[in-house]
Design an enzyme around this catalytic site. Structure first.
Site, PDB file in Angstrom:
ATOM      1  N   ASP A 184      56.840   4.578  27.171  1.00  0.00           N
ATOM      2  CA  ASP A 184      55.621   4.614  27.986  1.00  0.00           C
ATOM      3  C   ASP A 184      54.984   3.238  27.979  1.00  0.00           C
ATOM      4  O   ASP A 184      55.487   2.325  27.332  1.00  0.00           O
ATOM      5  CB  ASP A 184      54.642   5.702  27.505  1.00  0.00           C
ATOM      6  CG  ASP A 184      53.915   6.329  28.683  1.00  0.00           C
ATOM      7  OD1 ASP A 184      53.131   5.613  29.345  1.00  0.00           O
ATOM      8  OD2 ASP A 184      54.145   7.511  28.966  1.00  0.00           O
TER       9      ASP A 184
ATOM     10  N   ASP B  60      53.249  14.468  31.687  1.00  0.00           N
ATOM     11  CA  ASP B  60      53.742  13.089  31.616  1.00  0.00           C
ATOM     12  C   ASP B  60      54.427  12.905  30.271  1.00  0.00           C
ATOM     13  O   ASP B  60      53.788  12.635  29.255  1.00  0.00           O
ATOM     14  CB  ASP B  60      52.576  12.118  31.769  1.00  0.00           C
ATOM     15  CG  ASP B  60      53.050  10.716  32.114  1.00  0.00           C
ATOM     16  OD1 ASP B  60      54.275  10.488  32.154  1.00  0.00           O
ATOM     17  OD2 ASP B  60      52.184   9.848  32.345  1.00  0.00           O
ATOM     18  N   ALA B  61      55.729  13.099  30.270  1.00  0.00           N
ATOM     19  CA  ALA B  61      56.496  13.037  29.019  1.00  0.00           C
ATOM     20  C   ALA B  61      57.612  12.000  29.106  1.00  0.00           C
ATOM     21  O   ALA B  61      58.200  11.654  28.094  1.00  0.00           O
ATOM     22  CB  ALA B  61      57.075  14.403  28.684  1.00  0.00           C
ATOM     23  N   LYS B  62      57.895  11.523  30.313  1.00  0.00           N
ATOM     24  CA  LYS B  62      58.892  10.460  30.535  1.00  0.00           C
ATOM     25  C   LYS B  62      60.166  10.721  29.742  1.00  0.00           C
ATOM     26  O   LYS B  62      60.719   9.821  29.108  1.00  0.00           O
ATOM     27  CB  LYS B  62      58.293   9.087  30.195  1.00  0.00           C
ATOM     28  CG  LYS B  62      57.107   8.706  31.103  1.00  0.00           C
ATOM     29  CD  LYS B  62      56.629   7.287  30.911  1.00  0.00           C
ATOM     30  CE  LYS B  62      55.547   6.886  31.898  1.00  0.00           C
ATOM     31  NZ  LYS B  62      54.278   7.654  31.804  1.00  0.00           N
ATOM     32  N   ARG B  63      60.666  11.948  29.802  1.00  0.00           N
ATOM     33  CA  ARG B  63      61.859  12.299  29.061  1.00  0.00           C
ATOM     34  C   ARG B  63      63.093  11.686  29.723  1.00  0.00           C
ATOM     35  O   ARG B  63      63.103  11.416  30.932  1.00  0.00           O
ATOM     36  CB  ARG B  63      62.002  13.817  28.961  1.00  0.00           C
ATOM     37  CG  ARG B  63      60.893  14.492  28.117  1.00  0.00           C
ATOM     38  CD  ARG B  63      60.825  13.940  26.715  1.00  0.00           C
ATOM     39  NE  ARG B  63      60.046  14.775  25.801  1.00  0.00           N
ATOM     40  CZ  ARG B  63      58.835  14.465  25.323  1.00  0.00           C
ATOM     41  NH1 ARG B  63      58.242  13.339  25.670  1.00  0.00           N
ATOM     42  NH2 ARG B  63      58.219  15.262  24.482  1.00  0.00           N
TER      43      ARG B  63
END
Lengths: 311, 311
Positions: A107, B102-105
């Site tokens: 992030d 919003d975890a941007k995995r």
């Protein structure tokens, strides 16, 4: 020992093993006794997965240099599964096994710092992992907060050349640089080396590592030559197709500098005969131990034995 | 309505708002009454953060099209915080607010599928988010499992051009393509459009979106022109420096096609006067409501009002 890469090198020497055992627990693949318990509900499923992982850890501890829980499989079990992930990390620490948490977090700056705190400075009562995997798509201000929070005591493995078939779509693109055209995985690898410059330890490796897949042996050897101070985490051995000869290029002349991960090939070895039809409820653990031992010996047969630990 | 992008377009029209309220809760920034409770221990800290988020959701619901909890801040509170993340998502659903987690995995195929299951098909009793952010560094086999698991009913926002200062280190590199030299964020954006081709809904947008930062207004407008069927999630308004004029390029001629996120600027508006010195324990929520309303009106003042909802 407060330096991650040194600690890992010592663990490799002490166990004479470059094996990382990956914990990718799937409820559908639990051994019979645990599968029955897991069907009672989400909390029971998480508990059963935790019991499975701890039994695997007990079994593989003599043969593994390090273990790598994969966060996705615990998150798939909901909040109860996420709690069990922390229980499993604590259990591994209790066995003296270093832990790389494979969470591939990423992030922007302030949020990356929150992720770093989550794993390197968790709330009271929790033991965080020794190292974490991190995704570099956002650039340096998405990675540096992890390195700053972890210091040399914690490892940060940055994805560089991943083991999956489509990794080249982005990672193999070639762009102009002041040094000439360079593929992206090399540019990123060189940045990883820079990020780790200040934390090179007694074994010559920094605590900022790179994830480089066993499925790309040529790139693995290239990267080892280009990045002599960067420790590698090498997934893709076994179920994904990598063999011992494929990973040899990841190591330095001393046989150090990398750990090789296998997940399904070890933790589900019990699905193969003679274990699958055994009446012993612990056959799955015996199978995992045997698979880890065979993998250790397979890699050692190519690389040779390691010098004994310094301690 | 089972199509994510259509559902979101309806929410935008119904509330006459393109605002996404980001939930980035930090224990140190809790209002006084909740901060005191949070100091009792990790479970109490997580509960206090949950109470804070639910009060913010109540307050901003009239002004927000969608809300975006940021997983990192909940994970930073340990397993108790991760459980509260799910409570907060359920609370938002109860208010009729769509949720982008919003975890941007990111991970390779089988593990990406485990992440997709974690959020799009969670264990019994849990309500997952309407959409998830995903990191594309691993290529298509790290993204497609999310799109396949979510179907058009769930959104997948792929990071394309992120809002942080160093996003250009990788995303702005230019490489040769059959169509000529192209920056990576454009190549990825075009791939996002392809991934969503099969899921374009009644409003002309697919359920496969792109994250494009408000801090890069020129790129935002370029990408809107290149990718007419891709909905955008636009972070970076407010605390990160983006203004209403900067985000105008993200929208189509109807004023649809994007939501603009602000996190700290809304949820911590209570740290500003006159709220900061107020005796009212709920002043923080009133401040958040007012900040969300002002942001909504700020964006609407540039883009104009939306056509009324179809329903």
């Amino acid at each position: 020992m407060s330096h991650f890469a040194d600690r890992l090198s010592e663990a490799i020497r002490a166990r004479n093993s470059r094996v990382c055992v990956g914990l990718d627990p799937v409820q559908a693949h639990l051994p019979r006794a645990l599968a029955a318990a897991a069907e009672q509900g989400p909390d029971e499923a998480a508990q059963a997965v935790g019991a499975f992982c701890c039994a695997i850890l007990d079994a593989v501890a003599p043969y593994a240099a390090v273990v790598k829980p994969q966060a996705a499989y615990f998150e798939a079990l909901g909040p109860a599964g996420y709690r069990v992930l922390w229980d499993v990390m604590a259990y591994a620490h209790g066995l003296g096994l270093p832990v790389i948490l494979d969470a591939k977090r990423s992030d922007i700056g302030s949020t990356a710092a929150a992720y770093a705190a989550a794993y390197f400075d968790p709330p009271a009562g929790l033991v965080g992992p020794d190292a974490l995997t991190v995704n570099p798509y956002l650039g340096s201000d998405g990675v540096l907060p992890f390195i700053e929070a972890g210091g040399p005591a914690r490892g940060v493995y940055v994805l560089v050349k991943t083991s999956n078939p489509s990794s080249g779509e982005l990672q193999d693109l070639r762009t102009a640089t002041p040094a000439g055209p360079r593929v992206i995985y090399r540019q990123l690898g060189e940045r990883v080396a820079q990020w780790g410059e200040a934390s090179v330890g007694d074994y010559g490796y920094s605590s900022v590592g790179a994830v480089v897949g066993a499925t790309y042996p040529e790139q693995l050897a290239e990267l080892r030559a280009w990045l002599p101070t960067v420790p590698f985490l090498v997934p893709g051995y076994g179920a994904q197709g990598g063999a011992a000869a494929d990973v040899a290029g990841a190591f330095d002349s001393r046989g150090l500098g990398a750990v090789v991960n296998s997940s399904r090939g070890i933790i589900y070895a019990g699905a193969q005969e003679p274990y699958a039809s055994s009446d012993d409820p612990d056959a799955f653990a015996a199978a995992a131990a045997e698979a880890a031992r065979i993998m250790r010996d397979d890699i050692n047969s190519v690389l040779g034995l390691l010098p004994p630990p310094s301690g």
